[in-house]
Design a protein around this motif. Structure first.
Motif, PDB file in Angstrom:
ATOM      1  N   GLY A  29       4.790  18.640 -14.958  1.00 36.16           N
ATOM      2  CA  GLY A  29       3.527  19.087 -15.526  1.00 36.16           C
ATOM      3  C   GLY A  29       2.334  18.435 -14.838  1.00 36.16           C
ATOM      4  N   PRO A  30       1.134  18.827 -15.251  1.00 36.92           N
ATOM      5  CA  PRO A  30      -0.083  18.348 -14.581  1.00 36.92           C
ATOM      6  C   PRO A  30      -0.267  16.839 -14.697  1.00 36.92           C
ATOM      7  CG  PRO A  30      -0.582  20.134 -16.130  1.00 36.92           C
ATOM      8  CD  PRO A  30       0.838  19.736 -16.352  1.00 36.92           C
ATOM      9  N   LYS A  31      -0.786  16.229 -13.668  1.00 36.08           N
ATOM     10  CA  LYS A  31      -1.074  14.791 -13.690  1.00 36.08           C
ATOM     11  C   LYS A  31      -2.328  14.519 -14.529  1.00 36.08           C
ATOM     12  CE  LYS A  31       1.138  13.309  -9.361  1.00 36.08           C
ATOM     13  NZ  LYS A  31       2.172  14.343  -9.620  1.00 36.08           N
ATOM     14  N   GLN A  32      -3.211  15.526 -14.642  1.00 33.78           N
ATOM     15  CA  GLN A  32      -4.472  15.311 -15.361  1.00 33.78           C
ATOM     16  C   GLN A  32      -4.241  15.483 -16.871  1.00 33.78           C
ATOM     17  OE1 GLN A  32      -3.624  17.549 -13.090  1.00 33.78           O
ATOM     18  NE2 GLN A  32      -5.332  18.179 -11.800  1.00 33.78           N
ATOM     19  N   PRO A  33      -4.476  14.415 -17.648  1.00 39.63           N
ATOM     20  CA  PRO A  33      -4.244  14.510 -19.107  1.00 39.63           C
ATOM     21  C   PRO A  33      -5.036  15.643 -19.745  1.00 39.63           C
ATOM     22  CG  PRO A  33      -4.678  12.241 -18.459  1.00 39.63           C
ATOM     23  CD  PRO A  33      -4.938  13.086 -17.242  1.00 39.63           C
ATOM     24  N   GLU A  34      -6.237  15.933 -19.202  1.00 43.92           N
ATOM     25  CA  GLU A  34      -7.094  16.953 -19.824  1.00 43.92           C
ATOM     26  C   GLU A  34      -6.516  18.360 -19.678  1.00 43.92           C
ATOM     27  OE1 GLU A  34      -7.893  14.962 -17.411  1.00 43.92           O
ATOM     28  OE2 GLU A  34      -8.729  16.052 -15.688  1.00 43.92           O
ATOM     29  N   LEU A  35      -5.537  18.515 -18.784  1.00 51.72           N
ATOM     30  CA  LEU A  35      -4.900  19.825 -18.610  1.00 51.72           C
ATOM     31  C   LEU A  35      -3.673  19.984 -19.496  1.00 51.72           C
ATOM     32  CD1 LEU A  35      -5.060  20.358 -14.715  1.00 51.72           C
ATOM     33  CD2 LEU A  35      -6.686  21.092 -16.489  1.00 51.72           C
ATOM     34  N   ARG A  36      -3.393  18.924 -20.296  1.00 49.43           N
ATOM     35  CA  ARG A  36      -2.164  18.885 -21.086  1.00 49.43           C
ATOM     36  C   ARG A  36      -2.437  18.789 -22.574  1.00 49.43           C
ATOM     37  NH1 ARG A  36       2.625  16.555 -19.473  1.00 49.43           N
ATOM     38  NH2 ARG A  36       2.904  16.172 -17.266  1.00 49.43           N
ATOM     39  N   SER A  37      -1.452  19.307 -23.333  1.00 50.21           N
ATOM     40  CA  SER A  37      -1.444  19.015 -24.765  1.00 50.21           C
ATOM     41  C   SER A  37      -0.515  17.823 -24.990  1.00 50.21           C
ATOM     42  CB  SER A  37      -0.953  20.252 -25.534  1.00 50.21           C
ATOM     43  OG  SER A  37      -1.036  20.007 -26.923  1.00 50.21           O
ATOM     44  N   GLY A  38      -0.148  17.564 -26.240  1.00 52.93           N
ATOM     45  CA  GLY A  38       0.492  16.288 -26.566  1.00 52.93           C
ATOM     46  C   GLY A  38       1.963  16.178 -26.278  1.00 52.93           C
ATOM     47  N   LEU A  39       2.384  16.388 -25.045  1.00 50.74           N
ATOM     48  CA  LEU A  39       3.801  16.189 -24.705  1.00 50.74           C
ATOM     49  C   LEU A  39       3.956  15.825 -23.243  1.00 50.74           C
ATOM     50  CD1 LEU A  39       5.356  18.831 -23.054  1.00 50.74           C
ATOM     51  CD2 LEU A  39       4.505  19.929 -25.119  1.00 50.74           C
ATOM     52  N   VAL A  40       5.027  15.062 -22.977  1.00 45.50           N
ATOM     53  CA  VAL A  40       5.363  14.694 -21.585  1.00 45.50           C
ATOM     54  C   VAL A  40       6.855  14.917 -21.395  1.00 45.50           C
ATOM     55  CG1 VAL A  40       5.397  12.888 -19.820  1.00 45.50           C
ATOM     56  CG2 VAL A  40       3.553  12.942 -21.520  1.00 45.50           C
ATOM     57  N   THR A  41       7.184  15.788 -20.437  1.00 41.50           N
ATOM     58  CA  THR A  41       8.578  16.072 -20.094  1.00 41.50           C
ATOM     59  C   THR A  41       8.915  15.332 -18.803  1.00 41.50           C
ATOM     60  OG1 THR A  41       8.481  18.225 -21.187  1.00 41.50           O
ATOM     61  CG2 THR A  41      10.200  17.923 -19.528  1.00 41.50           C
ATOM     62  N   PHE A  42      10.098  14.759 -18.768  1.00 48.52           N
ATOM     63  CA  PHE A  42      10.445  13.920 -17.614  1.00 48.52           C
ATOM     64  C   PHE A  42      11.958  13.858 -17.434  1.00 48.52           C
ATOM     65  CE2 PHE A  42      11.979  10.381 -20.198  1.00 48.52           C
ATOM     66  CZ  PHE A  42      11.335  10.597 -21.406  1.00 48.52           C
ATOM     67  N   ASN A  43      12.382  13.321 -16.333  1.00 46.43           N
ATOM     68  CA  ASN A  43      13.784  12.983 -16.116  1.00 46.43           C
ATOM     69  C   ASN A  43      13.862  11.572 -15.555  1.00 46.43           C
ATOM     70  OD1 ASN A  43      15.872  14.732 -16.958  1.00 46.43           O
ATOM     71  ND2 ASN A  43      15.148  16.303 -15.517  1.00 46.43           N
ATOM     72  N   VAL A  44      15.018  10.936 -15.761  1.00 44.12           N
ATOM     73  CA  VAL A  44      15.265   9.585 -15.241  1.00 44.12           C
ATOM     74  C   VAL A  44      16.429   9.699 -14.254  1.00 44.12           C
ATOM     75  CG1 VAL A  44      16.005   7.234 -15.816  1.00 44.12           C
ATOM     76  CG2 VAL A  44      14.467   8.494 -17.366  1.00 44.12           C
ATOM     77  N   SER A  45      16.223   9.221 -13.042  1.00 39.41           N
ATOM     78  CA  SER A  45      17.258   9.403 -11.997  1.00 39.41           C
ATOM     79  C   SER A  45      18.591   8.805 -12.465  1.00 39.41           C
ATOM     80  CB  SER A  45      16.807   8.735 -10.693  1.00 39.41           C
ATOM     81  OG  SER A  45      16.372   7.423 -10.940  1.00 39.41           O
ATOM     82  N   ASP A  46      19.636   9.595 -12.232  1.00 40.68           N
ATOM     83  CA  ASP A  46      21.017   9.184 -12.532  1.00 40.68           C
ATOM     84  C   ASP A  46      21.311   8.996 -14.015  1.00 40.68           C
ATOM     85  OD1 ASP A  46      20.864   7.049  -9.628  1.00 40.68           O
ATOM     86  OD2 ASP A  46      21.478   9.165  -9.807  1.00 40.68           O
ATOM     87  N   VAL A  47      20.415   9.416 -14.898  1.00 39.71           N
ATOM     88  CA  VAL A  47      20.699   9.346 -16.342  1.00 39.71           C
ATOM     89  C   VAL A  47      20.464  10.737 -16.933  1.00 39.71           C
ATOM     90  CG1 VAL A  47      20.170   8.251 -18.555  1.00 39.71           C
ATOM     91  CG2 VAL A  47      19.902   6.947 -16.427  1.00 39.71           C
ATOM     92  N   HIS A  48      21.513  11.318 -17.516  1.00 36.70           N
ATOM     93  CA  HIS A  48      21.368  12.653 -18.107  1.00 36.70           C
ATOM     94  C   HIS A  48      20.453  12.573 -19.325  1.00 36.70           C
ATOM     95  CE1 HIS A  48      22.280  16.455 -20.074  1.00 36.70           C
ATOM     96  NE2 HIS A  48      22.794  16.872 -18.931  1.00 36.70           N
ATOM     97  N   PRO A  49      19.569  13.540 -19.519  1.00 36.37           N
ATOM     98  CA  PRO A  49      18.639  13.485 -20.661  1.00 36.37           C
ATOM     99  C   PRO A  49      19.347  13.278 -21.997  1.00 36.37           C
ATOM    100  CG  PRO A  49      18.027  15.273 -19.193  1.00 36.37           C
ATOM    101  CD  PRO A  49      19.314  14.721 -18.668  1.00 36.37           C
ATOM    102  N   HIS A  50      20.532  13.864 -22.156  1.00 36.06           N
ATOM    103  CA  HIS A  50      21.235  13.692 -23.438  1.00 36.06           C
ATOM    104  C   HIS A  50      21.682  12.255 -23.621  1.00 36.06           C
ATOM    105  CE1 HIS A  50      21.461  18.163 -23.353  1.00 36.06           C
ATOM    106  NE2 HIS A  50      21.267  17.974 -24.644  1.00 36.06           N
ATOM    107  N   ASP A  51      22.128  11.617 -22.517  1.00 37.01           N
ATOM    108  CA  ASP A  51      22.497  10.195 -22.616  1.00 37.01           C
ATOM    109  C   ASP A  51      21.261   9.364 -22.950  1.00 37.01           C
ATOM    110  OD1 ASP A  51      24.846  10.476 -19.851  1.00 37.01           O
ATOM    111  OD2 ASP A  51      25.121  10.755 -22.013  1.00 37.01           O
ATOM    112  N   LEU A  52      20.150   9.738 -22.326  1.00 39.31           N
ATOM    113  CA  LEU A  52      18.892   9.030 -22.568  1.00 39.31           C
ATOM    114  C   LEU A  52      18.510   9.115 -24.040  1.00 39.31           C
ATOM    115  CD1 LEU A  52      16.798   7.620 -20.790  1.00 39.31           C
ATOM    116  CD2 LEU A  52      15.680   9.832 -20.490  1.00 39.31           C
ATOM    117  N   ALA A  53      18.572  10.348 -24.556  1.00 40.11           N
ATOM    118  CA  ALA A  53      18.176  10.573 -25.960  1.00 40.11           C
ATOM    119  C   ALA A  53      19.097   9.807 -26.902  1.00 40.11           C
ATOM    120  CB  ALA A  53      18.204  12.065 -26.279  1.00 40.11           C
ATOM    121  N   THR A  54      20.380   9.712 -26.524  1.00 37.28           N
ATOM    122  CA  THR A  54      21.341   8.987 -27.371  1.00 37.28           C
ATOM    123  C   THR A  54      21.029   7.495 -27.409  1.00 37.28           C
ATOM    124  OG1 THR A  54      23.025  10.626 -26.798  1.00 37.28           O
ATOM    125  CG2 THR A  54      23.801   8.528 -27.723  1.00 37.28           C
ATOM    126  N   VAL A  55      20.730   6.934 -26.239  1.00 29.12           N
ATOM    127  CA  VAL A  55      20.391   5.505 -26.199  1.00 29.12           C
ATOM    128  C   VAL A  55      19.108   5.250 -26.974  1.00 29.12           C
ATOM    129  CG1 VAL A  55      19.652   3.612 -24.690  1.00 29.12           C
ATOM    130  CG2 VAL A  55      21.574   5.072 -24.023  1.00 29.12           C
TER     131      VAL A  55
END
Ligand SMILES: Cc1ncc(COP(=O)(O)O)c(CNc2co[nH]c2=O)c1O
Length: 410
Positions: free
Chosen positions: A324-350
């Motif tokens: 998504g956009p780097k500029q906060p003013e272009l965004r609403s209240g959410l940030v989507t991301f990934n972490v290298s070598d960690v599946h999002p579901h594992d991340l959410a579980t931890v």
């Protein structure tokens, strides 16, 4: 806006999860509910529960007044011209499907074009995809930028004289982008097209004015804006709604029923067949009062601060890639991301083991995931009750998850 006073209004925030204070960062999926909304539901069921519109008794009149008062609140909240333009539905998905069923499938034909983007939630993609398949119309996609923004020149190029219907999300539930729907509506109207705005992720966060946006339809979910689940809104310009034939037949929505023909009640009730979600509508009215008491401008400012802080803090973690956009003013209240070598579901579980609730998966945006070349992502979403301390807890949890899963590369 005293954040602690607001947080004190949300009983669920006192919860402990896995021995930790709840850090709720999943409001884009559904928001939490304040006492005012919970009390409105309790009060209705306790003191004046009744069916609406046909009762000849006091409880029925009280319930009808409360139901229609909620409709008037929605009208004012989005600055519609009149309450006849406000149809209560189950939520955004139901609202969009009503437009697909009663407008697009009725009025579009072979050779016409439907225009959307690949950032759409499935409920703002599949109805048009299936309507195109049914009518012979062609479904086309407006190109998007790598940061999830849309260039108006690409909209100008994509909309042609063949374009009869455009549907676009006001805020992407994955990229967080706030799209220029007012300008897109102007382009659509210049070419004689009708435009529908998916406001599931904007109605809770931005001051909406359907007359200023000049959208022809707008879909809203109550549960995303501190209201109950099962209640939402379809806004439609009266002239369009008048042309549309209902597709849910039964009680409430009729005027005259003969053996072989029937006529329908006037707007908005012709689209509200059967006993409506009376409590849900009353709860939505209480939600609107609550949000307006805080002020949508204050809400926007608060979330802008949170998103700016979140982008700043997450960018410091080298394993994190942000969509998504780097500029906060272009965004609403959410940030989507990934972490290298960690599946999002594992991340959410931890993170859950530390009481932190985020969303992981494709977020009902599979075409967008393929475009991003990922199977799923992690998403932290914020609302009026979140704080920078919540973001600090998220960052701390992410670092713990990274150290836990990245042992191979360390
Ligand atoms: C942009 C958008 N449109 C439509 C919908 C459908 O809303 P509903 O009919 O109330 O379900 C959602 C729900 N989005 C999400 C639901 O859970 N996680 C989400 O991101 C959405 O984010």
């Amino acid at each position: 806006m005293n954040i602690q006073e607001i947080r004190d209004q949300f009983p669920i925030l006192k919860q402990q999860v896995n021995g930790h204070p709840l850090v709720y960062l999943d409001s884009s999926a559904t928001s939490q509910k304040p006492y005012a909304v919970i009390e409105a539901l309790r009060d209705y069921y306790t003191n004046y529960n009744s069916n609406v519109h046909r009762g000849a008794h006091t409880l029925g009149s009280l319930a009808t007044d409360a139901y229609e008062n909620a409709r008037d609140k929605v009208k004012s909240f989005i600055h519609a011209r009149e309450s006849a333009e406000i149809v209560f539905t189950r939520g955004t998905t139901a609202s969009l499907n009503l437009v697909a069923q009663c407008y697009v499938r009725e009025f579009l034909k072979e050779g016409d074009e439907i225009l959307i983007t690949l950032m759409e939630h499935h409920s703002n993609l599949i109805p048009w995809q299936q309507a195109a398949n049914k009518t012979g119309a062609t479904l086309r996609y407006i190109p998007i930028q790598p940061d999830g923004t849309i260039r108006l020149e690409d909209v100008e190029e994509a909309i042609t004289s063949k374009t009869k219907f455009v549907s676009i999300t006001h805020v992407s539930n994955v990229m967080g982008t706030i799209h220029p729907v007012k300008q897109i509506a102007a382009i659509a109207h210049r070419h004689g097209a009708v435009i529908c705005v998916d406001a599931a992720q904007s109605a809770p966060h931005l001051q909406l004015d359907v007359q200023d946006l000049d959208c022809d339809f707008m879909a809203i979910s109550g549960h995303k804006m501190v209201g109950p689940t099962g209640i939402g809104v379809l806004y439609g310009k009266k002239a369009l709604l008048e042309q549309m034939t209902p597709y849910e037949y039964g009680g409430e929505m009729i005027d005259h029923v003969d053996l072989y023909e029937s006529t329908w009640k006037e707007l908005p009730w012709k689209f509200e067949g059967g006993t409506p979600n009376i409590a849900g509508a009353i709860g939505l009215g209480a939600a609107i009062d609550f949000l307006q008491q805080i002020g949508l401008t204050n809400i926007r400012q608060h979330e802008n601060q949170l998103v700016s802080y979140a982008l700043e803090q997450l960018s410091l973690i080298e394993e994190v890639s942000i969509y998504g956009p780097k500029q906060p003013e272009l965004r609403s209240g959410l940030v989507t991301f990934n972490v290298s070598d960690v599946h999002p579901h594992d991340l959410a579980t931890v993170l859950d083991s530390e009481g932190i609730a985020i969303r992981a998966g494709h977020h009902c945006c599979q075409p967008l995931m393929r475009w991003l070349n990922v199977s799923s992502t992690a998403r932290a979403s914020f609302y009026i009750y979140n704080t920078e301390e919540d973001i600090d807890a998220l960052v701390k949890g992410l670092k713990r998850a990274i150290s836990y899963f990245n042992y191979v590369s360390q």
